[in-house]
Design a protein around this motif. Sequence first.
Motif, mmCIF file in Angstrom:
data_model
loop_
_atom_site.group_PDB
_atom_site.id
_atom_site.type_symbol
_atom_site.label_atom_id
_atom_site.label_comp_id
_atom_site.label_asym_id
_atom_site.label_seq_id
_atom_site.Cartn_x
_atom_site.Cartn_y
_atom_site.Cartn_z
ATOM 1 N N ILE A 134 -44.601 -0.788 -8.940
ATOM 2 C CA ILE A 134 -44.876 0.457 -8.218
ATOM 3 C C ILE A 134 -44.250 0.353 -6.833
ATOM 4 C CG2 ILE A 134 -46.656 1.988 -7.282
ATOM 5 C CD1 ILE A 134 -48.505 0.985 -9.489
ATOM 6 N N ASP A 135 -43.439 1.348 -6.491
ATOM 7 C CA ASP A 135 -42.826 1.409 -5.169
ATOM 8 C C ASP A 135 -43.885 1.815 -4.159
ATOM 9 O OD1 ASP A 135 -40.882 1.503 -3.139
ATOM 10 O OD2 ASP A 135 -40.554 3.636 -3.484
ATOM 11 N N ARG A 136 -44.011 1.061 -3.094
ATOM 12 C CA ARG A 136 -45.059 1.332 -2.108
ATOM 13 C C ARG A 136 -44.840 2.642 -1.369
ATOM 14 N NH1 ARG A 136 -47.409 -2.330 2.834
ATOM 15 N NH2 ARG A 136 -48.916 -0.777 3.460
ATOM 16 N N SER A 137 -43.634 2.961 -1.003
ATOM 17 C CA SER A 137 -43.410 4.151 -0.179
ATOM 18 C C SER A 137 -43.447 5.443 -0.984
ATOM 19 C CB SER A 137 -42.100 4.048 0.596
ATOM 20 O OG SER A 137 -41.020 3.939 -0.289
ATOM 21 N N THR A 138 -42.927 5.448 -2.203
ATOM 22 C CA THR A 138 -42.900 6.687 -2.991
ATOM 23 C C THR A 138 -43.977 6.727 -4.067
ATOM 24 O OG1 THR A 138 -41.351 5.783 -4.618
ATOM 25 C CG2 THR A 138 -40.408 6.899 -2.703
ATOM 26 N N ARG A 139 -44.618 5.583 -4.343
ATOM 27 C CA ARG A 139 -45.621 5.418 -5.397
ATOM 28 C C ARG A 139 -45.046 5.671 -6.788
ATOM 29 N NH1 ARG A 139 -50.782 8.577 -3.126
ATOM 30 N NH2 ARG A 139 -50.155 8.411 -0.975
ATOM 31 N N TRP A 140 -43.760 5.513 -6.930
ATOM 32 C CA TRP A 140 -43.095 5.705 -8.215
ATOM 33 C C TRP A 140 -43.434 4.514 -9.123
ATOM 34 C CZ3 TRP A 140 -40.349 9.709 -10.156
ATOM 35 C CH2 TRP A 140 -39.674 9.490 -11.347
ATOM 36 N N PRO A 141 -44.044 4.779 -10.286
ATOM 37 C CA PRO A 141 -44.380 3.676 -11.184
ATOM 38 C C PRO A 141 -43.273 3.409 -12.200
ATOM 39 C CG PRO A 141 -45.406 5.666 -11.958
ATOM 40 C CD PRO A 141 -44.650 6.029 -10.694
ATOM 41 N N LYS A 142 -43.151 2.186 -12.597
ATOM 42 C CA LYS A 142 -42.212 1.807 -13.656
ATOM 43 C C LYS A 142 -42.932 0.791 -14.536
ATOM 44 C CE LYS A 142 -38.127 1.810 -15.509
ATOM 45 N NZ LYS A 142 -37.621 2.985 -16.184
ATOM 46 N N ALA A 143 -42.954 1.022 -15.831
ATOM 47 C CA ALA A 143 -43.569 0.107 -16.788
ATOM 48 C C ALA A 143 -42.484 -0.382 -17.746
ATOM 49 C CB ALA A 143 -44.678 0.808 -17.558
ATOM 50 N N ILE A 144 -42.337 -1.693 -17.827
ATOM 51 C CA ILE A 144 -41.280 -2.292 -18.637
ATOM 52 C C ILE A 144 -41.916 -3.113 -19.744
ATOM 53 C CG2 ILE A 144 -39.262 -3.807 -18.600
ATOM 54 C CD1 ILE A 144 -39.171 -3.169 -15.517
ATOM 55 N N PRO A 145 -41.737 -2.721 -21.022
ATOM 56 C CA PRO A 145 -42.285 -3.528 -22.114
ATOM 57 C C PRO A 145 -41.517 -4.839 -22.238
ATOM 58 C CG PRO A 145 -41.121 -1.602 -22.967
ATOM 59 C CD PRO A 145 -41.079 -1.516 -21.485
ATOM 60 N N MET A 146 -42.270 -5.929 -22.506
ATOM 61 C CA MET A 146 -41.638 -7.251 -22.570
ATOM 62 C C MET A 146 -42.181 -8.038 -23.759
ATOM 63 S SD MET A 146 -41.587 -8.116 -18.520
ATOM 64 C CE MET A 146 -40.647 -9.579 -18.746
ATOM 65 N N THR A 147 -41.337 -8.920 -24.298
ATOM 66 C CA THR A 147 -41.748 -9.766 -25.418
ATOM 67 C C THR A 147 -42.513 -10.994 -24.948
ATOM 68 O OG1 THR A 147 -39.614 -10.891 -25.370
ATOM 69 C CG2 THR A 147 -39.837 -9.030 -26.887
ATOM 70 N N ASN A 148 -42.301 -11.418 -23.696
ATOM 71 C CA ASN A 148 -43.055 -12.542 -23.135
ATOM 72 C C ASN A 148 -43.290 -12.273 -21.653
ATOM 73 O OD1 ASN A 148 -40.803 -13.553 -21.551
ATOM 74 N ND2 ASN A 148 -39.963 -14.324 -23.470
ATOM 75 N N ALA A 149 -44.154 -13.077 -21.048
ATOM 76 C CA ALA A 149 -44.521 -12.849 -19.650
ATOM 77 C C ALA A 149 -44.092 -14.014 -18.761
ATOM 78 C CB ALA A 149 -46.019 -12.622 -19.546
#
Length: 92
Positions: free
Chosen positions: A55-70
């Motif tokens: 999440i971008d702090r200034s614009t609050r734009w969220p991005k969710a990225i699916p991943m196979t491992n962490a």
Amino acid sequence: MGSWVRSCQKSKVYRHTETGPGSFHQPQRRFAHIHVDIVVPLPLSKGHHYLFTIIDRSTRWPKAIPMTNATSASCTTALLSRFGIPEHITPE
């Protein structure tokens, strides 16, 4: 019942502190200061069990990225391939 109500009213705080206006450093570009988190475990979906959130702090734009491992390598690759190197990262 009346005495109970009166005793609660006596302990009630009517004075509240106010926080003055704050100043925050405004980043020069989007996604320069981000908040990151990993959502686990999720039901399997197209081979992905994890969700890397940014999440971008200034614009609050969220991005969710699916991943196979962490792993940290996977998170770093996902972050850098999309947004470059941020100035600040705040883990959640």
